[in-house]
Scaffold this active site. Structure first.
Site, mmCIF file in Angstrom:
data_model
loop_
_atom_site.group_PDB
_atom_site.id
_atom_site.type_symbol
_atom_site.label_atom_id
_atom_site.label_comp_id
_atom_site.label_asym_id
_atom_site.label_seq_id
_atom_site.Cartn_x
_atom_site.Cartn_y
_atom_site.Cartn_z
ATOM 1 C CB SER A 52 -2.944 1.069 -6.893
ATOM 2 O OG SER A 52 -2.831 -0.321 -6.690
ATOM 3 N N GLY A 230 -7.270 2.605 -11.018
ATOM 4 C CA GLY A 230 -8.396 3.106 -11.783
ATOM 5 C C GLY A 230 -9.768 2.547 -11.462
ATOM 6 C CB CYS A 256 -7.191 -3.152 -3.654
ATOM 7 S SG CYS A 256 -7.347 -1.366 -3.856
ATOM 8 C CG ASN A 298 -3.752 3.414 -3.186
ATOM 9 O OD1 ASN A 298 -4.265 4.497 -3.394
ATOM 10 N ND2 ASN A 298 -2.973 2.806 -4.065
ATOM 11 C CG PHE A 301 -13.523 3.769 -8.238
ATOM 12 C CD1 PHE A 301 -14.584 4.377 -8.892
ATOM 13 C CD2 PHE A 301 -12.223 4.076 -8.637
ATOM 14 C CE1 PHE A 301 -14.355 5.260 -9.947
ATOM 15 C CE2 PHE A 301 -11.997 4.961 -9.685
ATOM 16 C CZ PHE A 301 -13.065 5.551 -10.344
ATOM 17 C CG HIS A 340 -3.617 -2.420 -0.104
ATOM 18 N ND1 HIS A 340 -3.199 -2.949 -1.302
ATOM 19 C CD2 HIS A 340 -4.470 -1.417 -0.399
ATOM 20 C CE1 HIS A 340 -3.777 -2.276 -2.301
ATOM 21 N NE2 HIS A 340 -4.548 -1.343 -1.784
ATOM 22 C CD GLU A 342 -1.011 -5.441 -0.106
ATOM 23 O OE1 GLU A 342 -2.002 -6.028 0.380
ATOM 24 O OE2 GLU A 342 -1.103 -4.430 -0.828
#
Ligand SMILES: Nc1ncnc2c1ncn2[C@@H]1O[C@H](COP(=O)(O)OP(=O)(O)O)[C@@H](O)[C@H]1O
Ligand SMILES: Nc1ncnc2c1ncn2[C@@H]1O[C@H](COP(=O)(O)OP(=O)(O)O)[C@@H](O)[C@H]1O
Ligand SMILES: [Mg+2]
Ligand SMILES: [Mg+2]
Lengths: 370, 1117
Positions: A52, A230, A256, A298, A301, A340, A342
């Site tokens: 990412s 991105g 995400c 993380n 956007f 996240h 995970e």
């Protein structure tokens, strides 16, 4: 005593920082990308190898990086895609029974450049106040670095998924042959996500560019949309395929970027946050249970759920800034989260979301996988 | 579908939604009592926070704490404040009187926790319908009972070291043989590892098991496989009633397992664990707090990890706010105690604002972008007979904390914060002490945890010993060793570069590794001033960063800073009138919480008066280092360099150096020379009072009596002085604190021995040694003189007020800090009292004191001799304030900034003293129970770690209360053993009579027995002298036998004069201390105890203590 190689970090707005070159030394003495920061105090290897971060230069706010070395099992992707790392102090000696190499040598192996000795707090405060921006660092002259920054596109409107995603599918065995079959789009899927998915299902990982038909040909019980780098707005090809799957009412779980793409498919718009969320200590409230989970984050956007065209319910919120963290679609077997679950690195409490996915599959298919 | 917008408004919407508990109005908070080893002022910090929060929330707070030197016992922090003994019956009486709805026992350390348990077990809580909040009895039991804890951990699948339990000796041996040596003994319900220890064979085990069983209130010990050498970690966790859990801070010990966490150098956050390992510890910590059942509040969980294969075991969990939570709060800016108090009354973490960011909530995990190092401070030099070896039993008396951007920087900052003659990890005069040590020996020595270990390691590294070799011996993690090596290597570089060769880059590198100007000055043989000047000229100056809980992710307005050498500064001083207050550094014997109390009061009152206050201190346990005590807090070492950095950045209008004890006072001269405005009494006057010769001249000039004496640098010189003035004499080195190395000598031989000791004494060498400008002071010792302490304040107009006159219970010769004292004086004549007041005023005027002054007298045959005058806050200021209601420190602070006493009277800050209705007695608390090998006799060298106060209508009861508070329960039944030196016999008759009258039976040694009998006191048991029995002279039971048989309730044993150690007396006193039997070692104390007994049993009825709040005593209600 190791002799040092002076280096500079130059930001788009001219801010300059003095440090020393570490890791891979590019021939032109320049590494450039969008400068972001991460506030985790442990887990630098997972962060660096998280795809990412494609296109980005990672600033670690914790000053000592590399203390416990690196070990292959902690890699989050086949290789890192970040453009560089900025640290205050790189450990010259590692100490931990798990580690197989030092971070410095590993950076060289990865071909990732870094700069150390930086006042990373000054840099972090600057990005926080002005916003994430392009930057360049290295042993090159100030002029050269400044020039490099000017041509650096940043991440807005850039399709980084194609850069990182695999080109051919592969399978990850689940708990048993007759466990659920899940197809996972690789927009930059993290290893720990696959570890969790394979707890509940046999997973087939397909390229981020795979089509709905290709996916349906594998007759999946459910589809997973991974994290990735991105700007979601440029991944229109992904959105197109997701819409097709959505119409087939296949159970979908997104994390995400996967969450953002699913929301975009549902008509929502996304916006870029001033400096994003990059850390392992963000409180997220589950509005259904009123419990707070500390989460790994993380993303730059964010989904504006008020623009959703499909009925959905907000399930999770970020307690720090009130941004959207999770949605459950009211009339479709789909849910997604921005953070996240995970971890890798980060807290584990939200890992139960993968079990929620299993529960959803069970509800939809009226049987138990495994 | 809920509609939301991207904005902060939203989260604010969440704050304080659910209302706090409205079913309780009155909450009883238990404090932690006197400062003792293992429990210092961190609990004043947490207790003060708790009281403030609960008051804010609108609760009626009832506080009980026996320690008058605490901020929390200031009358305005609670609705009712009871300075009473922390004893079940006493607290029961308070509960009966105040009828609280709830009891909060988790913020007063182990003392409050154990007392809370006792109250619940004895049924008191049930009887008065008091609910225990914060933690319930079951949870506490499960955590503190080592056996229950092990079972609980097994249930949740958590490993603990192999072990078994024993309730008597043979059982212990049996278990040990099954497990195999080495073995660690860990008693249940203990504090600071009391009674723990590692045994390598059966004999050692037998010894340890005995003390261990004795140390445990439930006489239960855990006999466990020793994993000394493993890595030790600690996680601070918080949980709310909605079951949200967060980790506030993670801590790694530099000293591996085997050295108590409280005695270990520790670092936050954890440095050498991967995220995978850290998250495992985090998950386990949540499992532990949930299984133990701490529903709300903070706890800590300690883990050990095998460095070879990562095997993890749990060591213990403390179901309460602890020393580590205080450290964690200071290290992260997350106020654990404050939040624990809110959680206890029903809030959840996501309803509490993070008062540092003000934008986010308390429901998060702090992320820090700096390194915090804590180093303990010990007092072995004051405890002859105690070996300076660290183990699983905590022995430190205080600690320092330092913040740096890197470990190297914070380590060296912490080392110079200790104020023990070290400027850092190396590069100072003290390192020369190691030159004589063989390298092999040096390396071998680092096997043991000792106060010197890291410096030995540094020296070994300097000599080229490899990290591997060192690690094999001492098990300190190679990463830490390598960091230290970086510091050592830099020294080489700096040596080569030389002072002249330094450029901006090299200055910056050195400073970033934590090198102080003093170290560099030593290295290059320059003056510190020259080094500083050259560095600043090179443009390398300290920058200040902020502790913000979020690693700069959010914009925080915290007023909490630390210095480092980076690009930019985050402090933007305002233009308001500012006052800087220098704190007192680490707690040590002789300089403790009393001085922090004064600094905090200065900050409070000056803020109220409209000044901006700036606190500089490095002690993480204190209230002064709470980020909202002052307008800005700088967590910095109290050295000239570090203090100057802050003062140059802040440019205050005045700096207060006279409230933090000797630490800031030492800097006064240097600061003034550097152009810093010193508030109050001028450094010249301070020197006038400290410099022996100038002081003597002054006394002559004022016609004030002093004990005759002189100064000497040799034994002959000393003998000459003694011959002139006559024996006994009192000898002591100059420029030392707390009666350091002071002794009373009876004859020339004794004197020569003492002089030899002083010259030799290594630790004294570090404190300066003997030389022309550091001579030994030889004074005539005034025997049987009454000692008196006087605290006074003088203002710029010349008015002087007497704050308090304290008559000591013990005679002069027992250090003022170790003796009990009473307000008002009990035996001094009105004439003497006015004489003393008049002398104090004369001295204050002559010294042109502006602020506080403390004068010590020895009154003999109606003559008042001045022992010393200190133009600064003294140890007794808080006691006086609690006893009289006059806030001396506050008044003095205002006076130092120019206010006149009369104006403060008009303001109402300076109230008339509340006297006449009560007597307050201060008693010292001594650490002998932790040092069984030390003779618990009182001397001119101070050894107490803390104090308690007893307050009641009469002296006898107040004294008895103070004794109970210091856990010296004055007996009302049973047998009292008395053995007195001849000179003391007469003085003890009254006490002996009182005991007998109360129905107590006496046991005594032959001499004492016949003396008492000849004065009509009946002695039931006469014991044989130890020495005689041992030498087979006579048969019969000795005092030791009686003590060991548990026949003795109380011991009165006064030492023969002189330092003679191995007398019967010493043996008896030690035996009693080990058996936890109260011992009084002076006849004066015995007499006072006698008065107590008499009053408590007057008319043949045994009276229980009556309780009364401070607000009532001081007429504030
Ligand atoms: N099994 C063991 N082997 C070696 N050292 C131990 C063991 N258990 C505890 N210790 C050491 O003893 C110290 C004190 O033990 P602990 O239970 O924490 O006492 P306390 O309750 O006073 O904190 C620990 O900090 C650790 O260093
Ligand atoms: N000449 C003396 N005669 C009797 N006792 C003395 C004399 N000088 C000092 N002392 C005793 O020694 C103690 C310590 O002396 P002091 O000057 O207060 O040392 P410090 O300044 O280190 O506290 C005093 O509290 C007093 O009890
Ligand atoms: Mg412990
Ligand atoms: Mg404990």
């Amino acid at each position: 005593m190791n002799s040092i190689t002076p280096a500079l970090l130059v930001l788009a707005d001219g801010e300059t920082f003095e440090g020393e070159a570490i890791g891979h030394q590019p021939t032109n003495g320049i590494a450039s990308g969008e400068v972001v920061f991460n506030t985790v105090m442990s887990g630098y290897q997972e962060v660096i190898t998280d795809p990412s971060y494609a296109g980005q230069i990672i600033t670690f706010t914790y000053p000592h990086i590399g203390n416990y070395g690196v070990t292959a099992v902690d890699d989050e992707y086949r290789r890192p895609f970040c453009r560089g790392v900025v640290v205050r102090e790189l450990a010259r000696r590692r100490s931990n029974w798990r580690s197989s190499a030092g971070l410095d040598e590993q950076l060289v192996r990865w071909g990732i450049s870094g700069i150390a000795g930086i006042d990373t707090r000054r840099l972090t405060r600057h990005i926080r106040d002005v916003g994430a921006m392009p930057g360049a660092f290295g042993t090159a002259s100030h002029e050269e670095l400044a020039a490099a920054v000017n041509v650096e596109p940043g991440t807005t409107g850039v399709d980084l998924v194609r850069e990182v995603s695999i080109t051919s599918s592969y399978a990850v065995a689940g708990p048993s042959p007759d466990a659920w079959n899940v197809v996972a789009f690789d927009y930059g899927i993290k290893t720990t996500i696959l570890r969790h998915l394979s707890r509940i299902a046999n997973v087939t990982v397909v390229p981020g560019t795979a089509t709905a038909d290709e996916v349906m040909a594998m007759s999946p019980d459910g589809v997973f949309l991974s994290n990735g780098p991105g700007d979601p707005q440029v991944c229109d090809y992904a959105v197109k395929e997701i819409r097709a799957l959505m119409n087939l009412e296949i159970p979908i779980f997104g994390i995400c970027l996967g969450h953002q793409l699913l929301a975009s498919t549902a008509g929502a718009t996304t916006f870029k946050m001033p400096f994003g969320h990059h850390g392992g200590n963000h409180p997220v409230k589950d509005l259904r249970t009123n419990r707070v989970m500390i989460t790994s984050q993380n993303h730059n956007f964010c989904v504006d759920h008020t623009t959703l065209k499909v009925a959905a319910e907000v399930t999770h919120l970020n307690l720090n800034d009130g941004t959207l963290e999770g949605l459950v679609y009211t009339d479709l077997p789909m849910f997604s989260v921005q953070h996240h679950p995970e971890a890798g690195p980060g807290p584990h409490e939200s890992a139960t979301l993968f079990d929620d996915f299993a529960a959803l599959l069970k509800k939809v298919h009226g049987r138990v996988g495994i | 579908m809920i509609l939301l917008r991207y904005s902060k408004r939203f989260t604010e919407g969440w704050v304080f939604k659910v209302p706090k508990r409205t079913d309780i109005q009155t909450i009883l908070v238990i404090g932690s009592g006197p400062i003792v080893i293992g429990q210092a002022c961190e609990f004043d910090y947490s207790g003060t926070q708790a009281c403030r929060v609960l008051k804010e929330e609108g609760y009626r707070v009832i506080l009980v704490n026996s320690n008058p030197a605490t901020i929390m016992t200031d009358p305005n922090f609670a609705y009712r404040t009871y300075i009473e003994p922390l004893d079940v019956d006493v607290v029961a009486a308070i509960i009966e009187r105040e009828r609280p709805d709830a009891l909060l026992p988790t913020l007063g350390g182990q003392t409050a926790l154990n007392l809370g348990m006792a109250l619940s077990e004895s049924g008191v809580l049930e009887r008065f319908g008091v609910e225990m909040i914060g933690a319930n009895a079951v949870a506490i039991e499960t955590a503190e009972n080592r056996e229950r804890f092990k079972e609980a951990m097994a249930e949740i699948g958590l490993a603990t070291p192999i072990s078994g339990f024993a309730h008597e000796l043979d059982q212990a041996v049996k278990v040990a043989t099954e497990i195999g040596y080495p073995i660690i003994i860990r008693p249940s319900y203990i504090l600071g590892g009391l009674g723990t220890g590692i045994a390598h064979n059966e004999q050692e085990l037998r010894e340890l098991a005995v003390t261990g069983l004795a140390a445990s209130p439930t006489s239960e010990i855990l006999v466990e496989q020793s994993i000394a050498g493993w890595k030790e970690f600690e996680l601070e966790v918080m949980r709310d009633r909605a079951d949200n859990c967060v980790i506030v801070c993670s801590i790694e010990n530099v000293d591996p397992m085997g050295v108590h966490t409280g005695d270990s150098i520790t670092v936050a956050p954890i440095q050498t664990l991967s995220d995978v390992e850290y998250q495992y510890l985090r998950d386990m910590t949540f499992k532990v707090i949930r299984r133990i059942g701490v529903e709300t509040g903070g706890s800590n969980v300690q883990f050990a990890i095998n460095p070879v294969d990562g095997e993890v075991v749990v060591i213990e969990m403390n179901p309460r706010v602890s020393r580590s939570s205080a450290l964690a709060s200071k290290a992260t800016g997350f106020p654990i105690a404050k939040i624990a108090a809110r959680l206890a009354v029903g809030y959840t973490l996501d309803e509490i604002e993070n008062d540092i960011t003000k934008q986010t909530l308390a429901c998060f995990e702090p992320s820090i972008d700096y390194v915090v190092t804590k180093i303990p401070r010990w007092a072995f030099e004051k405890l002859p007979g105690a070996e300076p070896i660290l183990g699983t039993r905590m022995q430190s008396v205080g600690e320092v904390m330092a913040i740096g951007r890197t470990f190297t920087e914070s380590l060296q900052k912490a080392m110079r914060s200790l104020e023990q003659g070290r400027y850092g990890l190396n590069c100072d005069p003290t390192e020369q002490e190691y030159a004589s040590i063989e390298t092999a020996d040096l390396v071998a020595r680092t096997f043991q945890g000792t106060p010197e270990r890291l410096w030995w390691v540094a020296e070994a590294l300097k000599r080229g010993v490899s990290i591997e070799e060192l690690h094999d011996v001492n098990r300190i993690d190679p990463w830490f060793l390598d960091q230290m090596l970086m510091i050592i290597e830099e020294r080489e570089v700096l040596g080569h570069t030389g002072f002249a060769g330094m450029d901006r880059v090299s200055w910056r590198r050195a400073k970033r590794l934590g090198y102080s100007d003093a170290q560099l000055a030593y290295l290059w043989g320059q003056s510190e001033a020259e080094v500083r000047a050259a560095r600043l000229a090179a443009g390398v100056r300290a920058t200040f960063k902020t502790v913000d809980t979020c690693a700069a992710e959010f914009d925080a307005q915290t007023p909490y800073h630390y210095s480092t050498y980076e690009d930019t500064d985050e402090v933007h001083p305002s233009s308001k009138p500012k006052v800087a207050i220098l704190g007192s550094g680490p707690n040590r014997i002789g300089q403790g919480i009393e001085f922090d109390y004064c600094c905090v009061h200065a900050s409070y009152t000056l803020r109220d008066a409209g000044y901006e206050t700036i606190m500089i201190n490095c002690n993480p346990e204190t209230v002064s280092t709470d980020y909202d005590t002052s307008d800005r807090l700088y967590f910095e070492p109290l050295t000239f360099e570090d203090v100057m950095n802050v003062l140059e950045a802040e440019k205050p209008m005045a700096v207060i150096v006279s409230l933090g004890g000797q630490t800031p006072l030492k800097l006064a001269g240097q600061l003034q020379a550097a152009g810093i405005p010193i508030a109050g009494t001028s450094p010249e006057s301070i020197d006038l009072a400290e410099d022996r010769d100038r002081w003597n001249a002054l006394c002559v000039e004022l016609g004030i009596d002093q004990p005759p004496g002189g100064t000497a640098t040799t034994a002959d010189g000393a003998a000459a002085i003694a011959d002139v003035h006559g024996y006994p004499v009192l000898v002591r080195p100059s420029y030392v604190l707390g009666g350091r190395a002071m002794q009373i000598v009876q004859d020339e031989a004794d004197l020569r021995r003492a002089m030899a000791e002083l010259a030799a004494d290594g630790s004294l060498g570090r404190e300066g040694g003997l030389s022309a400008d550091r001579p030994v002071l030889v004074d005539r010792f005034l025997s049987d003189a009454i000692e008196v302490d006087v605290d006074a304040i003088r203002d710029t107009t010349g008015e002087t007020i007497i704050g308090g006159i304290m008559e000591h219970v013990e005679m002069a010769g027992v250090h003022s800090g170790d003796s009990a004292c009473a307000i008002p004086p009990q035996s001094l004549s009105p004439l003497m009292i006015s004489t003393l007041s008049e002398i104090v005023k004369r001295i204050a005027t002559r010294l042109e004191v502006v602020g506080l002054i403390n004068v010590q007298f020895a009154v003999k045959d109606g003559v008042a001799f001045v022992l010393e005058a200190n133009p600064r806050a003294s140890r007794t200021v808080p006691f006086v304030a609690k006893a009289t209601g006059v806030p001396l420190a506050m008044v003095a602070s205002r006076v130092m900034l120019g206010a006149s006493l009369s104006s403060l009277r008009d303001e109402g800050l300076l109230r008339p003293a509340a006297t006449g209705t009560h007597v307050a007695v201060k008693e010292a608390v001594l650490p002998f129970n932790r040092f069984p090998s030390v003779d618990p006799v009182l001397t001119p060298e101070m050894r107490s770690t803390g104090e308690v106060m007893g307050i009641d209508a009469t002296f006898g009861i107040a004294y008895a209360k103070s004794q109970l508070a210091a856990s010296t329960r004055v007996p009302l039944e049973g047998t009292v053993f008395i053995s007195l030196a001849d000179r003391d016999k007469a003085g003890a008759v009254s006490a002996a009579k009182a005991f007998v009258a109360a129905g107590i039976e006496l046991a005594a040694t032959a001499g004492t027995a016949s003396f008492l009998r000849s004065h009509g006191v009946e002695v039931a048991i006469e014991v044989a002298k130890l020495t005689d029995v041992v030498s087979g002279l006579v048969k019969g039971r000795t005092a030791i036998d009686l003590i060991n048989e548990g026949k003795i309730a109380f011991v009165i044993n006064t030492p023969r004069v002189g330092r003679g150690d191995q007398t019967d007396g010493a043996e008896i006193r030690r035996a009693a201390t080990i058996a936890k039997i109260p011992v009084l070692t002076t006849v004066a104390a015995a007499a006072a105890a006698g008065m107590g007994v008499a009053e408590m049993t007057a008319g043949g009825v045994h009276r229980a203590f009556a309780v009364k709040s401070l607000q009532e005593h001081l007429g504030l209600v």
